[in-house]
Design a protein around this motif. Structure first.
Motif, PDB file in Angstrom:
ATOM      1  N   LYS A 137      -6.144  21.609  10.281  1.00  0.00           N
ATOM      2  CA  LYS A 137      -5.293  21.665   9.085  1.00  0.00           C
ATOM      3  C   LYS A 137      -3.921  22.270   9.390  1.00  0.00           C
ATOM      4  O   LYS A 137      -3.667  22.730  10.509  1.00  0.00           O
ATOM      5  CB  LYS A 137      -6.000  22.436   7.976  1.00  0.00           C
ATOM      6  CG  LYS A 137      -6.547  23.780   8.340  1.00  0.00           C
ATOM      7  CD  LYS A 137      -7.433  24.258   7.177  1.00  0.00           C
ATOM      8  CE  LYS A 137      -8.301  25.417   7.537  1.00  0.00           C
ATOM      9  NZ  LYS A 137      -9.332  25.668   6.534  1.00  0.00           N
ATOM     10  N   ILE A 138      -3.050  22.256   8.385  1.00  0.00           N
ATOM     11  CA  ILE A 138      -1.735  22.866   8.549  1.00  0.00           C
ATOM     12  C   ILE A 138      -1.470  23.857   7.413  1.00  0.00           C
ATOM     13  O   ILE A 138      -2.151  23.844   6.390  1.00  0.00           O
ATOM     14  CB  ILE A 138      -0.588  21.815   8.616  1.00  0.00           C
ATOM     15  CG1 ILE A 138      -0.388  21.114   7.262  1.00  0.00           C
ATOM     16  CG2 ILE A 138      -0.843  20.799   9.719  1.00  0.00           C
ATOM     17  CD1 ILE A 138       0.912  20.297   7.194  1.00  0.00           C
ATOM     18  N   SER A 139      -0.484  24.698   7.617  1.00  0.00           N
ATOM     19  CA  SER A 139      -0.104  25.677   6.598  1.00  0.00           C
ATOM     20  C   SER A 139       1.266  25.293   6.036  1.00  0.00           C
ATOM     21  O   SER A 139       2.139  24.848   6.780  1.00  0.00           O
ATOM     22  CB  SER A 139      -0.034  27.070   7.268  1.00  0.00           C
ATOM     23  OG  SER A 139       0.498  28.019   6.371  1.00  0.00           O
ATOM     24  N   PRO A 166       1.221  25.674  13.474  1.00  0.00           N
ATOM     25  CA  PRO A 166       1.273  24.441  12.659  1.00  0.00           C
ATOM     26  C   PRO A 166       1.661  24.727  11.200  1.00  0.00           C
ATOM     27  O   PRO A 166       0.814  24.755  10.317  1.00  0.00           O
ATOM     28  CB  PRO A 166      -0.163  23.905  12.761  1.00  0.00           C
ATOM     29  CG  PRO A 166      -1.003  25.134  12.930  1.00  0.00           C
ATOM     30  CD  PRO A 166      -0.172  26.121  13.694  1.00  0.00           C
ATOM     31  N   ILE A 167       2.945  24.917  10.995  1.00  0.00           N
ATOM     32  CA  ILE A 167       3.426  25.308   9.661  1.00  0.00           C
ATOM     33  C   ILE A 167       4.577  24.406   9.241  1.00  0.00           C
ATOM     34  O   ILE A 167       5.525  24.187  10.004  1.00  0.00           O
ATOM     35  CB  ILE A 167       3.951  26.762   9.678  1.00  0.00           C
ATOM     36  CG1 ILE A 167       2.875  27.723  10.159  1.00  0.00           C
ATOM     37  CG2 ILE A 167       4.433  27.171   8.269  1.00  0.00           C
ATOM     38  CD1 ILE A 167       3.437  29.043  10.643  1.00  0.00           C
ATOM     39  N   ILE A 168       4.499  23.909   7.999  1.00  0.00           N
ATOM     40  CA  ILE A 168       5.641  23.205   7.430  1.00  0.00           C
ATOM     41  C   ILE A 168       6.330  24.167   6.449  1.00  0.00           C
ATOM     42  O   ILE A 168       5.704  24.659   5.510  1.00  0.00           O
ATOM     43  CB  ILE A 168       5.230  21.877   6.744  1.00  0.00           C
ATOM     44  CG1 ILE A 168       6.422  21.228   6.048  1.00  0.00           C
ATOM     45  CG2 ILE A 168       4.109  22.017   5.729  1.00  0.00           C
ATOM     46  CD1 ILE A 168       7.274  20.422   6.927  1.00  0.00           C
ATOM     47  N   PHE A 169       7.583  24.473   6.741  1.00  0.00           N
ATOM     48  CA  PHE A 169       8.386  25.299   5.831  1.00  0.00           C
ATOM     49  C   PHE A 169       9.156  24.336   4.930  1.00  0.00           C
ATOM     50  O   PHE A 169       9.915  23.499   5.429  1.00  0.00           O
ATOM     51  CB  PHE A 169       9.377  26.160   6.617  1.00  0.00           C
ATOM     52  CG  PHE A 169       8.732  27.192   7.494  1.00  0.00           C
ATOM     53  CD1 PHE A 169       8.419  28.452   7.008  1.00  0.00           C
ATOM     54  CD2 PHE A 169       8.430  26.909   8.834  1.00  0.00           C
ATOM     55  CE1 PHE A 169       7.824  29.420   7.829  1.00  0.00           C
ATOM     56  CE2 PHE A 169       7.838  27.860   9.656  1.00  0.00           C
ATOM     57  CZ  PHE A 169       7.536  29.119   9.154  1.00  0.00           C
ATOM     58  N   ILE A 170       8.954  24.449   3.636  1.00  0.00           N
ATOM     59  CA  ILE A 170       9.657  23.569   2.697  1.00  0.00           C
ATOM     60  C   ILE A 170      10.589  24.417   1.840  1.00  0.00           C
ATOM     61  O   ILE A 170      10.147  25.166   0.966  1.00  0.00           O
ATOM     62  CB  ILE A 170       8.671  22.779   1.811  1.00  0.00           C
ATOM     63  CG1 ILE A 170       7.733  21.940   2.692  1.00  0.00           C
ATOM     64  CG2 ILE A 170       9.425  21.896   0.805  1.00  0.00           C
ATOM     65  CD1 ILE A 170       6.713  21.107   1.941  1.00  0.00           C
ATOM     66  N   LYS A 229       1.346  19.994  16.306  1.00  0.00           N
ATOM     67  CA  LYS A 229       0.841  21.362  16.090  1.00  0.00           C
ATOM     68  C   LYS A 229       1.925  22.395  16.356  1.00  0.00           C
ATOM     69  O   LYS A 229       1.730  23.397  17.047  1.00  0.00           O
ATOM     70  CB  LYS A 229      -0.399  21.632  16.945  1.00  0.00           C
ATOM     71  CG  LYS A 229      -1.550  20.684  16.623  1.00  0.00           C
ATOM     72  CD  LYS A 229      -2.837  21.100  17.301  1.00  0.00           C
ATOM     73  CE  LYS A 229      -3.973  20.124  17.090  1.00  0.00           C
ATOM     74  NZ  LYS A 229      -4.334  19.854  15.704  1.00  0.00           N
ATOM     75  N   LYS A 230       3.095  22.084  15.811  1.00  0.00           N
ATOM     76  CA  LYS A 230       4.263  22.970  15.942  1.00  0.00           C
ATOM     77  C   LYS A 230       4.883  23.143  14.564  1.00  0.00           C
ATOM     78  O   LYS A 230       4.684  22.296  13.688  1.00  0.00           O
ATOM     79  CB  LYS A 230       5.319  22.306  16.827  1.00  0.00           C
ATOM     80  CG  LYS A 230       5.037  22.335  18.295  1.00  0.00           C
ATOM     81  CD  LYS A 230       6.235  21.721  19.001  1.00  0.00           C
ATOM     82  CE  LYS A 230       5.962  21.550  20.480  1.00  0.00           C
ATOM     83  NZ  LYS A 230       6.907  20.632  21.083  1.00  0.00           N
ATOM     84  N   PRO A 231       5.713  24.174  14.378  1.00  0.00           N
ATOM     85  CA  PRO A 231       6.350  24.333  13.062  1.00  0.00           C
ATOM     86  C   PRO A 231       7.482  23.336  12.841  1.00  0.00           C
ATOM     87  O   PRO A 231       8.085  22.846  13.798  1.00  0.00           O
ATOM     88  CB  PRO A 231       6.899  25.765  13.114  1.00  0.00           C
ATOM     89  CG  PRO A 231       7.063  26.077  14.555  1.00  0.00           C
ATOM     90  CD  PRO A 231       6.028  25.276  15.299  1.00  0.00           C
ATOM     91  N   PHE A 232       7.761  23.057  11.579  1.00  0.00           N
ATOM     92  CA  PHE A 232       8.899  22.214  11.195  1.00  0.00           C
ATOM     93  C   PHE A 232       9.473  22.795   9.916  1.00  0.00           C
ATOM     94  O   PHE A 232       8.735  23.280   9.054  1.00  0.00           O
ATOM     95  CB  PHE A 232       8.455  20.760  10.968  1.00  0.00           C
ATOM     96  CG  PHE A 232       9.597  19.783  10.939  1.00  0.00           C
ATOM     97  CD1 PHE A 232       9.932  19.054  12.074  1.00  0.00           C
ATOM     98  CD2 PHE A 232      10.357  19.593   9.784  1.00  0.00           C
ATOM     99  CE1 PHE A 232      10.996  18.155  12.063  1.00  0.00           C
ATOM    100  CE2 PHE A 232      11.423  18.700   9.758  1.00  0.00           C
ATOM    101  CZ  PHE A 232      11.743  17.975  10.903  1.00  0.00           C
ATOM    102  N   PHE A 233      10.794  22.755   9.790  1.00  0.00           N
ATOM    103  CA  PHE A 233      11.470  23.308   8.608  1.00  0.00           C
ATOM    104  C   PHE A 233      12.250  22.192   7.931  1.00  0.00           C
ATOM    105  O   PHE A 233      13.040  21.498   8.577  1.00  0.00           O
ATOM    106  CB  PHE A 233      12.438  24.412   9.067  1.00  0.00           C
ATOM    107  CG  PHE A 233      13.111  25.150   7.940  1.00  0.00           C
ATOM    108  CD1 PHE A 233      12.640  26.400   7.527  1.00  0.00           C
ATOM    109  CD2 PHE A 233      14.217  24.615   7.299  1.00  0.00           C
ATOM    110  CE1 PHE A 233      13.264  27.089   6.497  1.00  0.00           C
ATOM    111  CE2 PHE A 233      14.852  25.305   6.263  1.00  0.00           C
ATOM    112  CZ  PHE A 233      14.374  26.541   5.862  1.00  0.00           C
ATOM    113  N   ILE A 234      12.017  22.000   6.648  1.00  0.00           N
ATOM    114  CA  ILE A 234      12.781  20.975   5.925  1.00  0.00           C
ATOM    115  C   ILE A 234      13.450  21.593   4.699  1.00  0.00           C
ATOM    116  O   ILE A 234      12.817  22.340   3.947  1.00  0.00           O
ATOM    117  CB  ILE A 234      11.886  19.754   5.559  1.00  0.00           C
ATOM    118  CG1 ILE A 234      12.706  18.669   4.857  1.00  0.00           C
ATOM    119  CG2 ILE A 234      10.675  20.121   4.724  1.00  0.00           C
ATOM    120  CD1 ILE A 234      11.987  17.314   4.767  1.00  0.00           C
TER     121      ILE A 234
END
Ligand SMILES: Cc1ncc(C[n+]2csc(CCOP(=O)(O)OP(=O)(O)O)c2C)c(N)n1
Ligand SMILES: [Mg+2]
Length: 324
Positions: A137-139, A166-170, A229-234
């Motif tokens: 899963k992701i956070s 594994p994090i999506i920053f929105i 499985k890496k972070p991403f910022f949008i």
């Protein structure tokens, strides 16, 4: 538009449900039965409604003081949310949190708080737990433009980058932190999403009122986190139509102009989606679904109002349970 009409339908109906729910909260707020502050996302529904297309209940999410839309997008229960705002035992936080403290582990909604930036490290910690347990899963960390002015934002992004979590920053950039425009808070030509890049996190930006671009960029970003499985910022530009906190409009108090509000209102993505659907074969089906949503919202308010209050003994019971 290059998005399947059935997907537009799903996004529209989710946005519609969020908007109508919050409009009903606004309408009933003066009855003084909801005794917690409420920060409404009216105007900001598109981003969470698109996000919902790509996320599962097993994934984690944390949010801010403006959490209703995020909770519902994450699969949260409407009755449990309204009951929470009414402070009732049947609420998702057992009536002890109110609007700004929604938590519901059954749908992976791991909390929201009123402390600006306060949940960013919590979402990062959840990302770390996923990595340690080697889960798929992701956070998700929902954050506002204002929280990028908190020190903890930088510490958290640094750690997420360092550990490749594994994090999506929105980041929902609605231009304001309470009554202060971004222009008086941050250097004019510095873009928030570029801050994330400088820290070592891939990032992107879109106009959060542009349905197709937001859809494509959110899809890319979430798939990136899942696959790499890496972070991403949008960063997604958006706009709130109501006052910062409460049910009313506040264009008359001088921190923003009526014109600015009307310009965004004209571009309201809900209106745009409704137009597209009205010109499609789904038109009749949409009218029926809208009525079902109105019914569902009425039921949720009736449920909340007729639910019992929490009792004193519940405090220790729930705290004890949560500890385990
Ligand atoms: C640490 C902290 N500082 C200040 C506040 C007061 N405050 C509450 S909401 C808010 C604005 C936050 O702006 P943003 O993150 O852009 O979220 P938005 O309200 O626009 O959704 C502020 C400053 C707070 N709750 N916590
Ligand atoms: Mg803001």
């Amino acid at each position: 538009m290059n998005i399947d009409i059935n997907i537009i339908k799903d996004i529209y109906l989710r946005s519609y449900k969020i908007r109508l729910t919050e409009e009903e909260i606004a309408k009933r707020y003066k009855e003084q039965e909801m005794r917690c502050p409420t920060h409404l996302s009216i105007g900001q529904e598109l981003v969470p409604s698109i996000y919902a297309q790509f996320i599962n209940k097993e994934d984690y999410a944390v949010s801010t003081h403006r959490a209703h839309a995020h909770y519902l997008a994450k699969g949260g229960n409407l009755k449990a949310m309204i009951a929470e705002i009414y402070g009732k035992k049947t609420g998702c936080s057992h009536g002890m949190g109110g609007s700004m403290h929604l938590i519901d582990k059954s749908v992976g909604f791991m909390g929201s708080t009123a402390i600006v930036g306060g949940t960013i490290p919590v979402g990062v910690g959840l990302g770390l737990s996923i990595q340690i347990k080697n889960e798929s899963k992701i956070s998700t960390v929902f954050l506002g433009d204002g929280s990028t002015e908190e020190g903890v934002f930088y510490e958290s992004l640094n750690f997420a980058a360092l550990k490749s979590l594994p994090i999506i920053f929105i980041c929902e950039n609605n231009l304001y932190s309470v009554y202060s425009n971004l222009e008086v808070r941050q250097p004019t030509n510095r873009k928030i999403y570029k801050l994330a890049q400088a820290i070592g996190i891939e990032s992107s930006h879109s106009n959060g009122y542009d349905i197709e671009d937001t859809y494509n960029k959110l899809e890319y970003a979430i798939n990136y986190v899942k696959n790499e499985k890496k972070p991403f910022f949008i960063e997604l530009d958006t706009y709130r139509f109501r006052e910062h906190c409460g049910p009313s409009y506040d264009n008359d108090i001088g921190y923003r102009t009526e014109k600015e509000y009307l310009d965004f209102l004209k571009k309201d993505p809900l209106k745009k989606m409704k137009e597209i659907l009205n010109n499609s074969i789904l038109k009749e089906n949409i009218d029926k679904k809208e009525n079902e949503i109105i019914e569902e919202i009425n039921e949720a308010f009736n449920f909340a109002k007729s639910s019992p209050w929490p009792e004193y003994k519940d405090i220790s019971e729930y705290l004890y349970k949560e500890k385990r």
